[in-house]
Design a protein around this motif. Structure first.
Motif, PDB file in Angstrom:
ATOM      1  N   GLU A 261      70.428  69.259 -37.552  1.00  0.00           N
ATOM      2  CA  GLU A 261      71.061  69.962 -38.966  1.00  0.00           C
ATOM      3  C   GLU A 261      72.432  69.562 -39.147  1.00  0.00           C
ATOM      4  N   HIS A 262      73.052  68.885 -38.119  1.00  0.00           N
ATOM      5  CA  HIS A 262      74.646  68.465 -38.168  1.00  0.00           C
ATOM      6  C   HIS A 262      74.544  67.152 -37.275  1.00  0.00           C
ATOM      7  N   VAL A 263      75.226  66.182 -37.975  1.00  0.00           N
ATOM      8  CA  VAL A 263      75.484  65.006 -37.172  1.00  0.00           C
ATOM      9  C   VAL A 263      76.827  64.657 -37.262  1.00  0.00           C
ATOM     10  N   TYR A 264      77.571  64.121 -36.016  1.00  0.00           N
ATOM     11  CA  TYR A 264      79.025  63.871 -35.978  1.00  0.00           C
ATOM     12  C   TYR A 264      79.001  62.516 -35.374  1.00  0.00           C
ATOM     13  N   LEU A 265      80.236  62.116 -35.932  1.00  0.00           N
ATOM     14  CA  LEU A 265      80.890  60.867 -35.154  1.00  0.00           C
ATOM     15  C   LEU A 265      81.772  61.038 -34.293  1.00  0.00           C
ATOM     16  N   VAL A 266      81.954  60.345 -33.084  1.00  0.00           N
ATOM     17  CA  VAL A 266      82.846  60.737 -32.185  1.00  0.00           C
ATOM     18  C   VAL A 266      83.911  59.650 -32.151  1.00  0.00           C
ATOM     19  N   ASP A 267      85.012  59.916 -32.650  1.00  0.00           N
ATOM     20  CA  ASP A 267      86.153  58.889 -32.732  1.00  0.00           C
ATOM     21  C   ASP A 267      86.825  58.945 -31.360  1.00  0.00           C
ATOM     22  N   CYS A 268      86.627  57.627 -30.456  1.00  0.00           N
ATOM     23  CA  CYS A 268      87.278  57.912 -29.258  1.00  0.00           C
ATOM     24  C   CYS A 268      88.896  57.548 -29.088  1.00  0.00           C
ATOM     25  N   PHE A 269      89.322  56.873 -30.367  1.00  0.00           N
ATOM     26  CA  PHE A 269      90.796  56.626 -30.516  1.00  0.00           C
ATOM     27  C   PHE A 269      91.650  57.953 -30.631  1.00  0.00           C
ATOM     28  N   ASP A 270      91.144  58.983 -31.441  1.00  0.00           N
ATOM     29  CA  ASP A 270      91.660  60.100 -31.474  1.00  0.00           C
ATOM     30  C   ASP A 270      91.160  61.288 -30.677  1.00  0.00           C
ATOM     31  N   GLY A 271      90.335  61.065 -30.137  1.00  0.00           N
ATOM     32  CA  GLY A 271      89.516  62.107 -29.114  1.00  0.00           C
ATOM     33  C   GLY A 271      88.878  63.191 -30.151  1.00  0.00           C
ATOM     34  N   ASN A 272      88.546  63.043 -31.370  1.00  0.00           N
ATOM     35  CA  ASN A 272      87.908  64.352 -32.295  1.00  0.00           C
ATOM     36  C   ASN A 272      86.555  63.621 -32.618  1.00  0.00           C
ATOM     37  N   PHE A 273      85.960  64.943 -33.086  1.00  0.00           N
ATOM     38  CA  PHE A 273      84.407  64.744 -33.834  1.00  0.00           C
ATOM     39  C   PHE A 273      84.453  64.898 -35.268  1.00  0.00           C
ATOM     40  N   TYR A 274      83.794  64.114 -36.008  1.00  0.00           N
ATOM     41  CA  TYR A 274      84.130  64.343 -37.369  1.00  0.00           C
ATOM     42  C   TYR A 274      82.543  64.324 -37.878  1.00  0.00           C
ATOM     43  N   GLU A 275      82.187  65.422 -38.751  1.00  0.00           N
ATOM     44  CA  GLU A 275      80.802  65.587 -39.355  1.00  0.00           C
ATOM     45  C   GLU A 275      80.451  64.916 -40.132  1.00  0.00           C
ATOM     46  N   ILE A 276      79.485  64.012 -40.348  1.00  0.00           N
ATOM     47  CA  ILE A 276      79.075  63.028 -41.241  1.00  0.00           C
ATOM     48  C   ILE A 276      78.122  63.905 -42.465  1.00  0.00           C
ATOM     49  N   GLU A 277      78.511  63.882 -43.466  1.00  0.00           N
ATOM     50  CA  GLU A 277      77.748  64.423 -44.549  1.00  0.00           C
ATOM     51  C   GLU A 277      77.024  63.678 -45.217  1.00  0.00           C
ATOM     52  N   ASN A 278      75.921  64.367 -46.091  1.00  0.00           N
ATOM     53  CA  ASN A 278      75.102  63.679 -46.889  1.00  0.00           C
ATOM     54  C   ASN A 278      74.249  62.869 -45.909  1.00  0.00           C
ATOM     55  N   VAL A 279      73.702  63.217 -45.113  1.00  0.00           N
ATOM     56  CA  VAL A 279      72.818  62.376 -43.979  1.00  0.00           C
ATOM     57  C   VAL A 279      71.166  62.748 -44.583  1.00  0.00           C
ATOM     58  N   GLU A 280      70.720  61.467 -44.941  1.00  0.00           N
ATOM     59  CA  GLU A 280      69.160  61.630 -45.405  1.00  0.00           C
ATOM     60  C   GLU A 280      68.320  62.086 -44.396  1.00  0.00           C
ATOM     61  N   CYS A 281      67.532  62.779 -44.687  1.00  0.00           N
ATOM     62  CA  CYS A 281      66.380  63.488 -43.666  1.00  0.00           C
ATOM     63  C   CYS A 281      65.009  63.589 -44.116  1.00  0.00           C
ATOM     64  N   ASN A 282      63.824  63.630 -43.314  1.00  0.00           N
ATOM     65  CA  ASN A 282      62.677  64.015 -43.784  1.00  0.00           C
ATOM     66  C   ASN A 282      62.351  65.177 -42.784  1.00  0.00           C
ATOM     67  N   GLU A 283      60.914  65.303 -42.790  1.00  0.00           N
ATOM     68  CA  GLU A 283      60.656  66.640 -41.833  1.00  0.00           C
ATOM     69  C   GLU A 283      60.884  66.045 -40.445  1.00  0.00           C
TER      70      GLU A 283
END
Length: 334
Positions: free
Chosen positions: A213-235
């Motif tokens: 349901e949710h996909v995040y990018l881990v940014d090691c430079f600032d130590g934060n997580f950013y949710e990636i929007e508009n990810v394409e998915c099938n079943e």
């Protein structure tokens, strides 16, 4: 939110370190067995890396301590190793411990996958070569045992087709051996480490991984997580496209539930470039009115400087300048 220290990596293949068998054939005046055994060992690791098949390097002692499951998988009872192995590979096993071979005989009964590279064991350390041991080897390697394989080095990957890889990495619709992935899971999340191993090549890659349901990018430079929007998915799968600069690593985290307190990707649109490869070719122009010198004599010279004559933006007349070209393998953010 933080990545748990108890992160468990999924590694379905166990590669037995061939040091015992190699050293048994080692002579100070002849190290052929050592060089051949270690060459096979390293080639196996490279092929597993290239096909993104996760593995552990284990000893024979660790192998015989494992518990065999009814489905032919095996694993340790240690809390630090929660996954089961689905295949064991012996790079070089001319001689083998008898207790190790007893374990393999039990694993054969449970239809566990065993792969001997180039040749099956010829003897054991307890009794050496004997007709009785040869008969035991022949019994587990006979053709009706479809999960025990004695194969050339170039063919062993084909015997691991039963191990499904949940991750697909393609560049121009073809697998890319330079981009490798390690994956695991923690509490309520899965995590993937994608790395471009090439020091010179850029790649625009399509990545597929199990649906979430949710996909995040881990940014090691600032130590934060950013949710990636508009990810394409099938079943079953999610799809994202990423640009990989040389030696670049992406850490992707997926979760079935939204992780509270994490930032949206809208706040950092430059974190992911999913449209084109980065331009890493630069042109330096130095005006002739300056005198230049190295800050540090360890600096390497550029290939060549060319004297040029061009129009001056200030006066409209002609001006002299020098130029050179270079390529950067790593592009800093600033």
């Amino acid at each position: 939110f933080s990545i748990s220290n108890t992160l468990t990596y999924i590694k379905p293949v166990a590669v037995v370190m061939p040091s015992l068998s190699v050293m048994a054939d080692y002579f100070p005046s002849n190290d052929e067995a050592l060089r051949r055994g270690m060459s096979i060992f390293h080639k196996i690791l490279e092929d597993l890396y290239a096909h993104n098949i996760q593995f552990d390097i284990i000893s024979e002692q660790f192998l015989i301590s494992c518990t065999i499951r009814p489905n032919g998988e095996f694993g340790s009872l240690s809390k630090n190793r929660k996954h089961n192995y689905r295949a064991v590979i012996f790079p070089f096993s001319r001689l083998i411990n008898n207790s190790t071979f007893v374990f393999l005989e039990k694993l054969t009964i449970k239809k566990g996958t065993i792969i001997f590279i180039n040749e099956a064991p010829q003897g054991n350390f307890d009794d050496g070569q004997s007709s009785s041991f040869s008969a035991r080897v022949a019994k587990i390697t006979r053709q009706k045992n479809e999960t025990v394989h004695v194969v050339p080095l170039m063919d062993f990957i084909t015997r691991l087709q039963h191990i499904e890889n949940p991750i697909s990495i393609k560049v121009n619709e073809k697998p890319c051996p330079d981009i490798r992935v390690t994956y695991g899971y923690g509490t309520d999340y899965n995590i993937y480490f994608f790395n471009n191993c090439s020091s010179k090549k850029d790649y625009f890659a399509s990545l597929e991984f199990p649906i979430s349901e949710h996909v995040y990018l881990v940014d090691c430079f600032d130590g934060n997580f950013y949710e990636i929007e508009n990810v394409e998915c099938n079943e079953k799968l999610c799809y994202i496209e990423l640009n990989f600069a040389p030696k670049q690593t992406y850490i992707i985290l997926t979760s079935s539930t939204k992780i509270q307190g994490l930032t949206s990707s809208k706040n950092r649109p430059h974190v992911i470039n999913s449209y084109a490869t980065l331009n890493r070719n630069y042109r330096i122009v130095l005006k002739d009115r300056w005198i230049f010198s190295h800050d540090n004599y360890n600096a390497l010279p550029l290939a060549s400087w060319n004297a040029r004559i061009g129009l001056s933006r200030d006066s409209g007349g002609f001006s002299h300048f020098y130029e050179s070209y270079f390529e950067s393998e790593e592009v800093p953010e600033v």
